[in-house]
Design a protein around this motif. Structure first.
Motif, short mmCIF file in Angstrom:
data_model
loop_
_atom_site.label_atom_id
_atom_site.label_comp_id
_atom_site.label_asym_id
_atom_site.label_seq_id
_atom_site.Cartn_x
_atom_site.Cartn_y
_atom_site.Cartn_z
N PHE A 82 0.83 -1.21 0.00
CA PHE A 82 0.00 0.00 0.00
C PHE A 82 0.86 1.26 0.00
O PHE A 82 0.64 2.18 -0.79
CB PHE A 82 -0.92 0.00 1.23
CG PHE A 82 -1.77 1.23 1.36
CD1 PHE A 82 -3.06 1.26 0.88
CD2 PHE A 82 -1.27 2.39 1.97
CE1 PHE A 82 -3.85 2.40 0.99
CE2 PHE A 82 -2.04 3.54 2.08
CZ PHE A 82 -3.33 3.54 1.59
N SER A 83 1.83 1.31 0.89
CA SER A 83 2.57 2.56 1.10
C SER A 83 3.67 2.81 0.07
O SER A 83 4.11 3.95 -0.08
CB SER A 83 3.18 2.58 2.51
OG SER A 83 4.06 1.49 2.69
N THR A 84 4.10 1.78 -0.65
CA THR A 84 5.21 1.96 -1.59
C THR A 84 4.82 1.73 -3.04
O THR A 84 5.67 1.83 -3.93
CB THR A 84 6.38 1.02 -1.23
OG1 THR A 84 5.96 -0.35 -1.33
CG2 THR A 84 6.89 1.29 0.18
N SER A 85 3.56 1.43 -3.30
CA SER A 85 3.10 1.22 -4.67
C SER A 85 2.76 2.55 -5.34
O SER A 85 1.92 3.31 -4.84
CB SER A 85 1.86 0.31 -4.68
OG SER A 85 1.19 0.39 -5.92
N ASP A 86 3.40 2.83 -6.46
CA ASP A 86 3.10 4.06 -7.18
C ASP A 86 1.63 4.13 -7.58
O ASP A 86 0.99 5.17 -7.46
CB ASP A 86 3.98 4.15 -8.43
CG ASP A 86 5.44 4.46 -8.12
OD1 ASP A 86 5.80 4.49 -6.93
OD2 ASP A 86 6.21 4.66 -9.07
N ASP A 87 1.09 3.01 -8.05
CA ASP A 87 -0.30 3.00 -8.51
C ASP A 87 -1.26 3.34 -7.38
O ASP A 87 -2.22 4.11 -7.57
CB ASP A 87 -0.66 1.63 -9.10
CG ASP A 87 -0.02 1.39 -10.46
OD1 ASP A 87 0.43 2.38 -11.08
OD2 ASP A 87 0.02 0.23 -10.90
N VAL A 88 -1.02 2.76 -6.20
CA VAL A 88 -1.90 3.03 -5.06
C VAL A 88 -1.82 4.50 -4.66
O VAL A 88 -2.84 5.16 -4.41
CB VAL A 88 -1.53 2.13 -3.87
CG1 VAL A 88 -2.29 2.57 -2.61
CG2 VAL A 88 -1.85 0.67 -4.18
N GLN A 89 -0.62 5.04 -4.62
CA GLN A 89 -0.47 6.42 -4.18
C GLN A 89 -1.00 7.41 -5.21
O GLN A 89 -1.46 8.50 -4.85
CB GLN A 89 1.00 6.70 -3.86
CG GLN A 89 1.54 5.85 -2.71
CD GLN A 89 0.69 5.97 -1.45
OE1 GLN A 89 0.41 7.09 -1.00
NE2 GLN A 89 0.30 4.85 -0.88
N LEU A 90 -0.97 7.05 -6.47
CA LEU A 90 -1.60 7.89 -7.48
C LEU A 90 -3.12 7.86 -7.33
O LEU A 90 -3.80 8.86 -7.59
CB LEU A 90 -1.18 7.45 -8.88
CG LEU A 90 0.26 7.80 -9.26
CD1 LEU A 90 0.66 7.12 -10.56
CD2 LEU A 90 0.44 9.31 -9.37
N THR A 91 -3.65 6.72 -6.90
CA THR A 91 -5.08 6.64 -6.58
C THR A 91 -5.41 7.58 -5.43
O THR A 91 -6.45 8.27 -5.44
CB THR A 91 -5.49 5.21 -6.22
OG1 THR A 91 -5.26 4.35 -7.34
CG2 THR A 91 -6.95 5.12 -5.81
N ALA A 92 -4.53 7.62 -4.43
CA ALA A 92 -4.72 8.55 -3.32
C ALA A 92 -4.75 9.98 -3.82
O ALA A 92 -5.57 10.80 -3.38
CB ALA A 92 -3.61 8.37 -2.29
N MET A 93 -3.87 10.28 -4.74
CA MET A 93 -3.80 11.61 -5.33
C MET A 93 -5.13 11.98 -5.99
O MET A 93 -5.66 13.08 -5.83
CB MET A 93 -2.69 11.62 -6.36
CG MET A 93 -2.31 12.99 -6.85
SD MET A 93 -1.05 13.68 -5.79
CE MET A 93 -0.89 15.27 -6.54
N GLU A 94 -5.69 11.05 -6.73
CA GLU A 94 -6.95 11.28 -7.42
C GLU A 94 -8.09 11.53 -6.43
O GLU A 94 -9.08 12.18 -6.77
CB GLU A 94 -7.29 10.07 -8.30
CG GLU A 94 -6.33 9.88 -9.48
CD GLU A 94 -6.52 8.54 -10.16
OE1 GLU A 94 -7.42 7.77 -9.71
OE2 GLU A 94 -5.78 8.25 -11.11
N ASN A 95 -7.95 11.02 -5.22
CA ASN A 95 -9.00 11.17 -4.21
C ASN A 95 -8.75 12.35 -3.27
O ASN A 95 -9.41 12.48 -2.25
CB ASN A 95 -9.14 9.87 -3.42
CG ASN A 95 -9.91 8.81 -4.18
OD1 ASN A 95 -11.13 8.78 -4.18
ND2 ASN A 95 -9.18 7.95 -4.88
#
Length: 422
Positions: free
Chosen positions: A326-339
């Motif tokens: 969760f904390s180191t995945s670029d894809d997950v953190q970009l999802t966070a950005m979108e939210n």
């Protein structure tokens, strides 16, 4: 995070809190189900991360329980006092709460240094986030979002008043611009809630490398840095540049209707502005927080959170593996950005989303501006007495705004805080 429209999770209605404890109630170590407590815009990010993780772990399930603040902290505290009974496997904890929990219940949280998280990933996050979670050589959580600060401002109002944002370098410059706004347009510069929100004062402390407490956990409310910061608040209010907007809704309304021209705050305001004032697209911009003096630090932070794992989880390896992903995945953190969340994972800062112009902000690449500040944000020593310290500073802020001598006010606040801590 500040208030946003709640993301309704159907799971809330299906899973009771009593069934999601991390002290064995989430199953045996063979069970691939974990439980997590989080709130509003964090929930879709967890859901997306779980779906991605499940692709390589087909038996994995994440039960997300929506628990808002401050209820979540009451429940976490109750669980910690009961040796972890009733806690979920994973819990979201804001930056200002972490040190209080670790100072009193450190052993109740999984030490992820045992899984080499620090060795493998520490350089992917700014020091102000990693130092927060590091106690006595142990690491007790995963950095998540942050709140790099800047000044959101109405570009159209600045232009009409003849103010150039790139010429504002210090808080004195900022106040001078406020007088121009009043004289030319009769518009307030700031909308600080004087009696209930000391966020601007805290940002000024942070950019000076201090906080309510110094590095030795000694009360620092009467320090030179603190007095300078509170003097800025006093000037804004006493010189008629601040509109005392009480509460979140009033503040947002003031920004949306042109009553207030700027908002010195964290990057998280972006989502609320675009949501609450869509008709102002192209009329907002962002510039760095003013420095206390020419050439001084302009980087600061307001807000942010982390994920922590209960030491009582029945499956620590799975919990660690999921949260590491969760904390180191670029894809997950970009999802966070979108939210609407600003990730502290620096490996994504060269992604196109950070360098792309944002139409709402007049095609300014505001994410690039915020990401460029992250490494310069000083660490904060919140301590376990953050809440009562904030209570004292908000009282002091109200007194100072009403004209009381700032040095006297902050000296009294320091003494009162020390008395409450004894």
């Amino acid at each position: 995070m500040k208030k946003n429209l709640l993301y309704a999770s159907s799971l809330v209605a299906l899973v009771s809190l009593s069934a999601c404890g991390g002290s064995g109630s989430s199953g045996t170590s063979d069970d691939q189900t974990l439980t997590a407590w989080a709130w509003n815009i964090n929930i879709p990010v967890l859901e997306e991360a779980a779906a991605q993780f499940k692709e390589d772990h087909p038996d994995f399930e994440l039960e997300i329980i929506e628990v808002g603040t401050p209820d979540v902290y009451q429940r976490i505290t109750t669980g910690l006092q009961a040796n972890g009974e009733g806690l979920p496997d994973i819990m979201l904890v804001e930056d200002d709460r972490v040190q209080g929990y670790l100072s009193n219940f450190k052993d109740a949280f999984l030490d992820i240094s045992e899984y080499d998280f620090e060795e493998n990933h520490n350089d992917k996050f700014p020091s102000f986030k990693t130092e927060l979670l590091n106690v006595d050589g142990g690491v007790y959580g995963f950095p998540f979002d942050a709140g790099p600060a800047g000044v959101f401002y109405r570009t159209d109002l600045f232009e009409e008043a003849g103010i150039y944002a790139d010429e504002i370098e210090t808080w004195d410059d900022f106040i001078e611009a406020g007088h121009t706004l009043r004289d030319e347009l009769d518009v307030a510069l700031t909308g600080i809630d004087i009696s209930n929100d000391d966020g601007v004062y805290r940002m000024m402390l942070n950019q000076q490398g201090t906080f309510y407490f110094d590095d030795n956990e000694e009360v620092a409310l009467a320090s030179d840095e603190s007095i300078k910061a509170m003097e800025v608040i006093q000037r804004l209010h006493q010189e008629g540049l601040n509109e005392n907007l009480v509460g979140w809704d009033a503040w947002l309304s003031g920004l949306a209707n042109g009553q207030v021209a700027t908002a010195p705050t964290g990057a998280w305001l972006t989502g609320s502005l675009t949501e609450q004032a869509p008709d102002l697209e192209g009329q907002w911009g962002v510039f760095p927080l003013p420095a206390m003096e020419a050439g001084g630090n302009r980087a600061s932070n307001l807000g942010g959170s982390n994920y922590m794992i209960s030491a009582q989880t029945a499956n620590p390896e799975l919990a660690y593996e999921f949260m590491e992903y969760f904390s180191t995945s670029d894809d997950v953190q970009l999802t966070a950005m979108e939210n609407g969340l600003f990730p502290s994972l620096n490996t994504i800062y060269d992604n196109d989303v950070f360098t792309s112009p944002i139409g709402y902000f007049g095609d300014q690449a505001i994410w690039e501006l915020f990401s460029s500040m992250m490494e310069d944000i000083p660490s904060v020593n919140y301590t376990g007495n953050y809440s009562i310290a904030r209570d004292e500073t908000e009282t002091a802020q109200s007194d100072a705004a009403n004209g009381a001598d700032v040095t006297d006010v902050m000296t009294r606040a320091e003494q009162q805080l020390q008395n409450r801590m004894n």
